[in-house]
Design a protein around this motif. Structure first.
Motif, PDB file in Angstrom:
ATOM      1  N   ILE A  52      -0.474   3.527 -16.894  1.00 56.64           N
ATOM      2  CA  ILE A  52      -0.430   3.239 -15.463  1.00 56.64           C
ATOM      3  C   ILE A  52      -0.934   1.814 -15.240  1.00 56.64           C
ATOM      4  O   ILE A  52      -2.071   1.483 -15.594  1.00 56.64           O
ATOM      5  N   LEU A  53      -0.077   0.986 -14.665  1.00 58.24           N
ATOM      6  CA  LEU A  53      -0.441  -0.387 -14.300  1.00 58.24           C
ATOM      7  C   LEU A  53      -0.764  -0.413 -12.814  1.00 58.24           C
ATOM      8  O   LEU A  53       0.041   0.038 -11.994  1.00 58.24           O
ATOM      9  N   ASN A  54      -1.909  -0.960 -12.479  1.00 57.38           N
ATOM     10  CA  ASN A  54      -2.323  -1.026 -11.076  1.00 57.38           C
ATOM     11  C   ASN A  54      -2.534  -2.484 -10.682  1.00 57.38           C
ATOM     12  O   ASN A  54      -3.475  -3.137 -11.137  1.00 57.38           O
ATOM     13  N   PHE A  55      -1.642  -3.009  -9.846  1.00 52.48           N
ATOM     14  CA  PHE A  55      -1.754  -4.381  -9.342  1.00 52.48           C
ATOM     15  C   PHE A  55      -2.531  -4.320  -8.028  1.00 52.48           C
ATOM     16  O   PHE A  55      -2.130  -3.629  -7.082  1.00 52.48           O
ATOM     17  N   TRP A  56      -3.629  -5.095  -7.942  1.00 56.44           N
ATOM     18  CA  TRP A  56      -4.510  -4.987  -6.798  1.00 56.44           C
ATOM     19  C   TRP A  56      -5.384  -6.226  -6.687  1.00 56.44           C
ATOM     20  O   TRP A  56      -5.288  -7.147  -7.500  1.00 56.44           O
ATOM     21  N   ALA A  57      -6.250  -6.262  -5.680  1.00 55.49           N
ATOM     22  CA  ALA A  57      -7.227  -7.355  -5.528  1.00 55.49           C
ATOM     23  C   ALA A  57      -8.340  -6.886  -4.600  1.00 55.49           C
ATOM     24  O   ALA A  57      -8.127  -6.018  -3.746  1.00 55.49           O
ATOM     25  N   THR A  58      -9.506  -7.456  -4.761  1.00 56.25           N
ATOM     26  CA  THR A  58     -10.631  -7.056  -3.908  1.00 56.25           C
ATOM     27  C   THR A  58     -10.450  -7.560  -2.480  1.00 56.25           C
ATOM     28  O   THR A  58     -11.070  -7.024  -1.556  1.00 56.25           O
ATOM     29  N   TRP A  59      -9.610  -8.605  -2.280  1.00 50.44           N
ATOM     30  CA  TRP A  59      -9.381  -9.107  -0.924  1.00 50.44           C
ATOM     31  C   TRP A  59      -8.321  -8.295  -0.180  1.00 50.44           C
ATOM     32  O   TRP A  59      -8.086  -8.511   1.017  1.00 50.44           O
ATOM     33  N   CYS A  60      -7.683  -7.361  -0.857  1.00 51.82           N
ATOM     34  CA  CYS A  60      -6.586  -6.578  -0.287  1.00 51.82           C
ATOM     35  C   CYS A  60      -7.129  -5.284   0.320  1.00 51.82           C
ATOM     36  O   CYS A  60      -7.514  -4.362  -0.405  1.00 51.82           O
TER      37      CYS A  60
END
Length: 312
Positions: free
Chosen positions: A195-203
């Motif tokens: 499982i690849l999870n694309f994310w960011a703390t600013w999102c």
């Protein structure tokens, strides 16, 4: 947000020159000069935000949404109110609120008589939002509708979609180091569901969905399912602080290039959060942002694997 930014603020200049300027007039709607001036002010206030980090620009986007909503309430059944709804959709798309963006574009498209170029632009934005959400079938249907009125824009979109990662396709390989200096080689994940999870703390949507994603990790981590986070953060310390606070135990990849990073570019990432599920052969089996849907796919894949013969 840079990759999404050009969708709104560049006004698709690279697609068709016919689309410069305002979206155009709706045939059955009246024009209001005061509303037009207010809309122009909102548009100008939005333009400088392209140079800001999203977490700094967020409050200005939220204010723009309030101003656009106030305009639609104050000047109903006007050309400017319909334009404001379009810009609301574009701002929601910029903020990663894809469902809200699509709803705004649908409101515009439901208006009976609207300008040819305005309709084409709205269809284009809707297709981009659907694509970013992972709903490729609906995106293709929207592109087909777009083709009827602006073939060049549809052709350009079709070219973009041809390079997209698709369900059933081989996942683009990568071999990088995570933030702890450990290698992450996708080719070595064969035999496991990944499982690849694309994310960011600013999102904000990423953070809102994070507890669900963490529960999914707890559910599947002992069942041969590997998790990899791909952070689009600007500052590695933001990532490290969050990972430490939340006790994140799966590897995180960071290169500080946001959308231009190697892996987001490989996977044509245009919006986050984005979850991509790979089967044991590293083929793409799910693309989207719904944790529940991703979890169902993983459960199905685990069930399928139990039915496989021991020797092949």
């Amino acid at each position: 947000m840079e990759k999404r930014t050009h969708l709104f603020f560049a006004v698709i200049a690279s697609i068709v020159l016919l689309w410069y300027g305002y979206p155009g007039s709706a045939g059955e709607l009246k024009h209001d000069a005061t509303a037009a001036k207010q809309l122009e002010i909102i548009r100008k206030n939005l333009s400088p935000l392209t140079e800001m980090k999203f977490k700094d620009a967020k409050k200005y986007y939220e204010q723009a949404l309030k101003d656009l909503n106030a305009l639609t309430d104050k000047y109903p059944k006007t050309d400017e109110a319909l334009q404001a709804r379009f810009y609301q959709g574009a701002v929601h798309q910029e903020m990663g609120n894809l469902s809200e963006a699509i709803a705004c574009f649908d409101t515009v498209l439901k208006q009976g008589e609207i300008d040819h170029n305005f309709k084409a632009r709205t269809l284009y934005f809707k297709a981009k939002a659907l694509s970013a959400k992972g709903d490729i079938t609906a995106a293709k249907e929207t592109v087909l509708e777009l083709r009827q009125i602006e073939p060049r824009a549809a052709d350009s979109f079709g070219s973009e979609m041809s390079g997209m990662v698709r369900i059933g396709a081989d996942a683009p390989p990568f071999n990088v180091m995570d933030v702890k200096g450990n290698p992450v080689d996708l080719s070595k994940h064969k035999g496991n569901i990944t499982i690849l999870n694309f994310w960011a703390t600013w999102c904000d949507p990423c953070i809102q969905e994070f507890p669900k994603f963490k529960k999914m990790y707890s559910k599947f981590k002992e069942k041969g399912v590997l998790f990899v986070g791909i952070s689009l953060d600007d500052d590695i310390e933001d990532l490290r602080g969050f990972v430490k606070q939340e006790t994140v135990n799966w590897p995180q990849i960071f290169d500080g290039k946001r959308w231009k990073g190697m892996i987001p570019s490989l996977y044509n990432v245009e919006s986050i959060p984005l979850i991509i599920v790979l089967d044991r052969e590293n083929k793409v089996r799910y693309i989207g942002n719904e944790v529940e849907n991703a979890s169902q796919i993983v459960t199905t894949l685990l069930s399928e694997s139990k039915e496989l013969p021991l020797f092949r």
